[in-house]
Design an enzyme around this catalytic site. Structure first.
Site, PDB file in Angstrom:
ATOM      1  N   ASN A  75       0.860  -1.179   0.000  1.00  0.00           N
ATOM      2  CA  ASN A  75       0.000   0.000   0.000  1.00  0.00           C
ATOM      3  C   ASN A  75       0.897   1.230   0.000  1.00  0.00           C
ATOM      4  OD1 ASN A  75      -1.809   2.104   0.606  1.00  0.00           O
ATOM      5  ND2 ASN A  75      -3.064   0.779   1.876  1.00  0.00           N
ATOM      6  N   HIS A 145      -9.768  -4.785  -3.898  1.00  0.00           N
ATOM      7  CA  HIS A 145      -8.465  -5.098  -3.311  1.00  0.00           C
ATOM      8  C   HIS A 145      -8.673  -5.469  -1.845  1.00  0.00           C
ATOM      9  CE1 HIS A 145      -9.183  -0.762  -2.954  1.00  0.00           C
ATOM     10  NE2 HIS A 145      -8.478  -0.793  -1.828  1.00  0.00           N
ATOM     11  N   HIS A 147      -7.011  -5.825   1.943  1.00  0.00           N
ATOM     12  CA  HIS A 147      -5.941  -5.323   2.806  1.00  0.00           C
ATOM     13  C   HIS A 147      -5.447  -6.426   3.728  1.00  0.00           C
ATOM     14  CE1 HIS A 147      -6.687  -0.951   2.042  1.00  0.00           C
ATOM     15  NE2 HIS A 147      -7.870  -1.441   1.686  1.00  0.00           N
TER      16      HIS A 147
END
Length: 187
Positions: A75, A145, A147
């Protein structure tokens, strides 16, 4: 003439008397605040970073590992060091849009990410999840997406709570290299 060194706050022309606060300058965060690299629309042609990243080298794109259907990337605006995103190559907004092969590889890459983060950083725990839709907190809602955020005892301190600042002890390129070296072939 220079003022004598002292522990007492010294007035400075134009700025007044210093307060009791230290300053941690994080100018790199301004890109996130201004929305740089954020897509202009919902299609892959609208500047989607998750569609563009796979076209870059692993080092330039901060890609940790590549699979057939998904890839793992750091990220760019992490909550903690080692914050991974597991992204399908295909531009889809919702988990229910993934086919069986994409879903299986996304799950497998999540497992591999956990393994690599434990090995590389000794993470004590993890936050794993998806924000589906803008109202759920997705910064880039048009491209799914997941995490994977490593956690350590005591990693939540006053900086994010009071100062809205995250302190990251390692550069992203160094973190990417370390995790790529710890990425398991199979789980």
């Amino acid at each position: 003439m220079l003022a004598a060194m002292s522990d007492e706050p010294q007035p400075q022309d134009g700025t007044g008397v210093p307060d009791a606060f230290e300053r941690l300058w994080t100018p790199h965060r301004m890109a996130y605040i201004k929305g740089e690299n954020k897509p202009t629309g919902s299609g892959p042609q609208d500047g989607c970073p998750f569609c563009d990243i796979p076209k870059l080298s692993d080092e330039d794109g901060l890609v940790v590992a590549r699979g057939r259907w998904v890839y793992a990337v750091l990220n760019l605006y992490p909550y903690n060091s080692g914050h991974l995103l597991i992204c399908p190559y295909r531009h889809v907004p919702d988990y229910t849009d993934l086919d069986g092969e994409e879903t299986a590889e996304l799950a497998g890459f999540t497992q591999r990410g956990l393994t690599a983060l434990r090995k590389a950083s000794g993470a004590h725990g993890f936050n794993v999840g998806m924000n589906l839709g803008v109202v759920a907190g997705a910064g880039i809602a048009a491209h799914l997406h997941q995490h994977v955020v490593p956690r350590w005892g005591g990693d939540t301190n006053f900086m994010p709570v009071v100062g809205r600042t995250r302190v990251l002890p390692q550069l992203l390129r160094d973190t990417r290299s370390l995790l790529a070296g710890c990425w398991p072939a199979d789980v």
